[in-house]
Design a protein around this motif. Sequence first.
Motif, short mmCIF file in Angstrom:
data_model
loop_
_atom_site.label_atom_id
_atom_site.label_comp_id
_atom_site.label_asym_id
_atom_site.label_seq_id
_atom_site.Cartn_x
_atom_site.Cartn_y
_atom_site.Cartn_z
N TRP A 126 1.32 0.01 -7.67
CA TRP A 126 1.30 -1.38 -7.23
C TRP A 126 0.17 -2.15 -7.91
O TRP A 126 -0.93 -1.63 -8.10
CB TRP A 126 1.13 -1.46 -5.71
N ARG A 127 0.49 -3.38 -8.30
CA ARG A 127 -0.51 -4.29 -8.86
C ARG A 127 -0.57 -5.53 -7.98
O ARG A 127 0.47 -6.06 -7.58
CB ARG A 127 -0.12 -4.72 -10.27
N PRO A 128 -1.76 -6.03 -7.71
CA PRO A 128 -1.88 -7.24 -6.90
C PRO A 128 -1.22 -8.44 -7.59
O PRO A 128 -1.13 -8.48 -8.82
CB PRO A 128 -3.39 -7.46 -6.79
N ASP A 181 0.81 -1.22 0.00
CA ASP A 181 0.00 0.00 0.00
C ASP A 181 0.85 1.28 0.00
O ASP A 181 0.31 2.37 -0.08
CB ASP A 181 -0.99 0.00 1.16
N LEU A 182 2.15 1.12 0.04
CA LEU A 182 3.06 2.27 0.00
C LEU A 182 3.67 2.49 -1.38
O LEU A 182 4.37 3.47 -1.61
CB LEU A 182 4.19 2.10 1.02
N MET A 183 3.43 1.54 -2.29
CA MET A 183 4.07 1.60 -3.61
C MET A 183 3.15 2.25 -4.65
O MET A 183 2.00 1.84 -4.79
CB MET A 183 4.43 0.19 -4.08
N GLY A 185 -3.75 -0.80 11.78
CA GLY A 185 -4.17 -0.52 10.40
C GLY A 185 -3.34 -1.30 9.39
O GLY A 185 -3.88 -1.88 8.44
N ALA A 186 -2.03 -1.36 9.61
CA ALA A 186 -1.16 -2.12 8.71
C ALA A 186 -1.48 -3.61 8.79
O ALA A 186 -1.48 -4.32 7.77
CB ALA A 186 0.31 -1.87 9.06
#
Length: 158
Positions: free
Chosen positions: A68-70, A63-65, A130-131
Amino acid sequence: MTGQFGVWSPGNSISDAMLPIAAAIFVFDGIVQNPDRKVDNPNCLVRGEELRIFDHEFAFAHDLMVGWRPPWVLGGLKWMETNGNHIFRAGLKGRAIDFDPIRDAWAGLSDDKIKDYQEVLPVEWVDVAGAAARAADLIREARDHIDAVLEEVKRVLS
């Protein structure tokens, strides 16, 4: 770890007996987005046919990138395509791997088990709730899309 475990090195090879666990580790690192098990930083111990992994500090940073792709989307594991970016990629590439046990293990993760993972965090770690929830969401979604994850893994290893 003691008991004559050594650090995985580029000179090690994945034996037929190691193949199932090495493949499972590769899939796991892809799902949790752990870019830190590479040739120059293996974070893996080996003793005979046994493997032990450790140091997951960069996992779940998806979630920081930006961009980002799953891992269940085409190209979601692009970062694993280059030899050296994961210690097992070169040794798994082109091998006949039975992904059924990996699929079954991921598909068998219940929502209650995933919730249990969150609940074992120390109560003092309230600032990471949260993380932890986002990590649990990623695990849950990967479970729900495990066939697509494995297709992306197969693409990376082809």
